[in-house]
Design a protein around this motif. Structure first.
Motif, short mmCIF file in Angstrom:
data_model
loop_
_atom_site.label_atom_id
_atom_site.label_comp_id
_atom_site.label_asym_id
_atom_site.label_seq_id
_atom_site.Cartn_x
_atom_site.Cartn_y
_atom_site.Cartn_z
N ASP A 230 0.86 -1.19 0.00
CA ASP A 230 0.00 0.00 0.00
C ASP A 230 0.89 1.24 0.00
OD1 ASP A 230 -1.72 2.15 0.55
OD2 ASP A 230 -2.93 0.99 1.97
N LEU A 231 1.20 1.74 -1.19
CA LEU A 231 2.16 2.82 -1.34
C LEU A 231 1.76 4.08 -0.59
CD1 LEU A 231 4.88 2.99 -2.80
CD2 LEU A 231 3.70 4.04 -4.72
N GLU A 232 0.48 4.44 -0.66
CA GLU A 232 0.03 5.66 0.01
C GLU A 232 0.16 5.54 1.54
OE1 GLU A 232 -1.41 4.36 -2.68
OE2 GLU A 232 -1.31 6.04 -4.07
N GLY B 36 10.51 11.10 7.96
CA GLY B 36 11.22 11.04 6.68
C GLY B 36 10.87 12.24 5.82
N ARG B 37 11.80 12.63 4.95
CA ARG B 37 11.59 13.74 4.04
C ARG B 37 11.35 13.17 2.64
NH1 ARG B 37 15.23 16.27 0.82
NH2 ARG B 37 16.97 15.29 1.92
N ILE B 38 10.23 13.49 2.02
CA ILE B 38 9.91 13.00 0.69
C ILE B 38 10.77 13.75 -0.33
CG2 ILE B 38 8.10 12.64 -1.04
CD1 ILE B 38 7.88 10.98 1.65
N VAL B 39 11.57 13.00 -1.09
CA VAL B 39 12.47 13.57 -2.08
C VAL B 39 11.81 13.62 -3.45
CG1 VAL B 39 14.70 13.24 -3.26
CG2 VAL B 39 14.50 12.77 -0.81
N ARG B 40 11.06 12.57 -3.79
CA ARG B 40 10.28 12.50 -5.04
C ARG B 40 8.92 11.93 -4.69
NH1 ARG B 40 13.00 9.69 -10.24
NH2 ARG B 40 11.23 10.58 -11.32
N PRO B 41 7.86 12.66 -4.96
CA PRO B 41 6.52 12.13 -4.68
C PRO B 41 6.21 10.92 -5.56
CG PRO B 41 6.38 14.32 -5.69
CD PRO B 41 7.83 14.00 -5.53
N PRO C 183 7.78 1.82 -15.46
CA PRO C 183 7.42 0.52 -16.00
C PRO C 183 7.45 -0.54 -14.90
CG PRO C 183 8.97 1.59 -17.46
CD PRO C 183 8.89 2.43 -16.20
N GLY C 184 6.32 -1.13 -14.60
CA GLY C 184 6.25 -2.15 -13.57
C GLY C 184 5.55 -1.72 -12.30
N GLY C 185 5.24 -0.42 -12.16
CA GLY C 185 4.56 0.00 -10.95
C GLY C 185 4.66 1.49 -10.67
N ARG C 186 4.63 1.81 -9.39
CA ARG C 186 4.76 3.20 -8.92
C ARG C 186 5.72 3.21 -7.74
NH1 ARG C 186 -0.07 5.55 -6.68
NH2 ARG C 186 -0.29 3.57 -5.61
N ARG C 187 6.33 4.38 -7.49
CA ARG C 187 7.22 4.50 -6.35
C ARG C 187 7.38 5.94 -5.92
NH1 ARG C 187 13.10 2.90 -8.91
NH2 ARG C 187 13.89 5.00 -9.24
N PHE C 188 7.99 6.11 -4.75
CA PHE C 188 8.41 7.43 -4.26
C PHE C 188 9.79 7.28 -3.63
CE2 PHE C 188 6.29 5.65 -0.51
CZ PHE C 188 7.11 6.05 0.54
N HIS C 189 10.48 8.42 -3.49
CA HIS C 189 11.80 8.43 -2.86
C HIS C 189 11.71 9.26 -1.58
CE1 HIS C 189 14.27 7.61 -6.76
NE2 HIS C 189 13.12 6.97 -6.77
N PHE C 190 12.48 8.86 -0.57
CA PHE C 190 12.54 9.63 0.67
C PHE C 190 13.96 9.63 1.20
CE2 PHE C 190 11.95 5.29 2.15
CZ PHE C 190 12.75 5.22 3.28
N ALA C 191 14.21 10.58 2.11
CA ALA C 191 15.48 10.64 2.83
C ALA C 191 15.21 10.33 4.29
CB ALA C 191 16.12 12.02 2.68
N ASP C 192 16.06 9.48 4.87
CA ASP C 192 15.93 9.15 6.29
C ASP C 192 16.61 10.23 7.13
OD1 ASP C 192 18.70 8.62 6.40
OD2 ASP C 192 18.43 6.44 6.37
N PRO C 193 16.58 10.12 8.46
CA PRO C 193 17.17 11.17 9.30
C PRO C 193 18.67 11.38 9.09
CG PRO C 193 15.62 9.89 10.59
CD PRO C 193 15.78 9.18 9.27
#
Length: 115
Positions: free
Chosen positions: A71-73, A84-89, A94-104
């Motif tokens: 459950d990505l959302e 966490g700080r969202i880097v890319r929403p 190809p193959g799905g969906r994703r997001f990027h984040f930065a940890d502390p």
């Protein structure tokens, strides 16, 4: 059984006093658990596969650990709630969906889902 040449371990930095906050972040956001080896090292065992990106985003010079989510959302919300700080929403690839984040500690990771 470990095999020669099989990617087996990933080590990410958590210096500058961030080890405790990084552990708390992953425990809260993803329910990870840790084994401490002295005051400056903590191990996790959460599964690992890998791949190479032949078209990396501009400035992407480091490995990118990618986690899976059913459950990505909900996972995006958990990452935010854990600090966490969202880097890319969320975006499609190809193959799905994703997001990027930065940890502390500033490590960038991605989370993907098939849907």
């Amino acid at each position: 059984m470990r095999e020669t040449g099989k990617l087996d371990y990933i080590e990410m930095p958590a210096g500058g006093g961030t080890l405790d906050s990084v552990k708390a972040f992953y425990a809260m956001a993803f329910s990870w658990s840790f084994t401490d080896y002295g005051p400056g090292y903590s191990a996790f065992s959460e599964g690992l596969d890998g791949g190479f990106d032949g078209n990396p985003a501009e400035g992407a010079a480091k490995p990118l650990p990618v986690l899976y989510s059913h459950d990505l959302e909900a996972t995006l919300a958990a990452v935010k709630d854990a600090g966490g700080r969202i880097v890319r929403p969320i975006f499609s690839f190809p193959g799905g969906r994703r997001f990027h984040f930065a940890d502390p500690a500033g490590n960038e990771l991605a989370v993907w889902s098939e849907e």
